[in-house]
Design an enzyme around this catalytic site. Structure first.
Site, PDB file in Angstrom:
ATOM      1  N   ASP A 151       0.854  -1.207  -0.087  1.00  0.00           N
ATOM      2  CA  ASP A 151      -0.082   0.009  -0.011  1.00  0.00           C
ATOM      3  C   ASP A 151       0.961   1.431   0.171  1.00  0.00           C
ATOM      4  OD1 ASP A 151       0.857  -0.126   2.552  1.00  0.00           O
ATOM      5  OD2 ASP A 151      -1.106  -0.117   3.665  1.00  0.00           O
ATOM      6  N   GLU A 180       8.806  -4.111  10.632  1.00  0.00           N
ATOM      7  CA  GLU A 180       9.329  -2.882  10.057  1.00  0.00           C
ATOM      8  C   GLU A 180      10.108  -2.131  11.196  1.00  0.00           C
ATOM      9  OE1 GLU A 180       6.574  -1.039   7.185  1.00  0.00           O
ATOM     10  OE2 GLU A 180       7.860   0.878   7.277  1.00  0.00           O
TER      11      GLU A 180
HETATM   12  O1  KIV Z   1       3.743  -1.263   1.762  1.00  0.00           O
HETATM   13  C1  KIV Z   1       4.742  -1.474   1.715  1.00  0.00           C
HETATM   14  O2  KIV Z   1       5.537  -1.046   0.867  1.00  0.00           O
HETATM   15  C2  KIV Z   1       5.080  -2.393   2.835  1.00  0.00           C
HETATM   16  C3  KIV Z   1       6.741  -2.378   3.104  1.00  0.00           C
HETATM   17  C4  KIV Z   1       7.268  -1.209   3.656  1.00  0.00           C
HETATM   18  C5  KIV Z   1       6.851  -3.803   3.911  1.00  0.00           C
HETATM   19  O3  KIV Z   1       4.321  -2.897   3.516  1.00  0.00           O
END
Ligand code: KIV
Length: 272
Positions: free
Chosen positions: A52, A190
């Site tokens: 997202d 994260e």
């Molecule tokens: O939306 C995204 O790109 C993510 C990554 C940062 C793991 O969830």
């Protein structure tokens, strides 16, 4: 000599598990469109995440919150058309799974049915347990996401490192174990301390993929536009930039503009 090309073997959640079991690191990147997804798939990426983060890098929003389920499905569908080898995971966007487990299931089914992706990812621990179980009961593989959860940015108030304090670290460990017990096939961590991420990865049987979570996890994920140097404003410590596409594209476009203005393009060999 046979002209039959060898079949490309699709990466599955089981293969990711085998990779963890034999100590092979998993390489994951985001992609949101056909052309880039095709490039990274042919370059050997194991997992493509239709994140997202498309809300930020594709649509220019400040957060991931505005992106809709229809928009995520649009991105995922383009990626699915391109990818032959990697496992494709799609984020369920903010507002499409928090209301109830029924809503989470409906959103997941739409993603799987309309895009053809292979798995979904959602953010949270015990608060999303029912949703995770319900989605899994329909046969849809689920990836968890703990630590910094961008969909909760207004609750956190900052994009700083999470779980530095013991309480939050212990909660994260419990949530990680809960997600594994529920049946998640993998977990993204994260922006948390490397030592904590290593502890989670060693405790869990399932693969743990880090972003800003140090080297002691089972794999790494980055946002493609960040690691290729297309994004300029975002330079956190964890981000290794593997190319400077901002400069490359800027130089190429300036060259093109100059050639058009000076009538160097097209030349005789470039006309019909
Ligand atoms: O939306 C995204 O790109 C993510 C990554 C940062 C793991 O969830």
């Amino acid at each position: 000599m046979s002209s039959v090309k060898p079949e490309i073997r699709r990466i599955t959640t089981h293969q990711l598990q085998e990779m963890k079991n034999r100590g092979e690191k998993i390489a994951m990147l985001t992609a949101y469109d056909y052309s880039m997804a095709k490039l990274i798939d042919r370059a050997g990426i194991d997992v493509v995440l239709v994140g997202d983060s498309a809300s930020n890098v594709m649509a220019g929003n400040e957060t991931t919150l505005p992106i809709t389920l229809d928009q995520m499905i649009y991105h995922a569908t383009s990626v699915v058309r391109a990818v032959k080898r990697a496992l494709i995971v799609v984020d369920i966007p903010f507002g499409y799974y928090q209301g109830s487990s029924g809503e989470a299931l409906r959103s997941s089914i739409r993603i799987m049915k309309e895009s053809g992706a292979h798995a979904v990812k959602l953010e949270g621990g015990s608060e999303v347990k029912e949703s995770v179980l319900r989605i899994l009961s329909a046969g849809v593989p689920v990836m968890g996401h703990l630590g910094l959860m961008p969909q909760s940015i207004y609750k956190f108030g900052t994009y700083a490192v999470r779980a530095k304090e013991t309480d939050e670290a212990n909660r994260l460990l419990e949530d990680a174990q809960l997600l594994e017990e529920c049946g998640c096939f993998g977990l993204v961590l994260e922006k948390i301390p490397s030592e904590l991420a290593g502890r989670v990865a060693r405790k869990l049987r399932i693969p743990v993929i880090g972003i800003g979570a140090g080297p002691e996890v089972d794999g790494q994920v980055l946002v493609m536009q960040d690691m290729l140097g297309i994004t300029q404003e975002f330079k956190p410590r964890f981000l290794r930039q593997y190319a400077d596409l901002n400069k490359t594209i800027n130089d190429a476009v300036r060259h093109y503009v100059s050639d058009v203005k000076s009538r160097k393009f097209p030349d005789d060999s470039e006309k019909y």
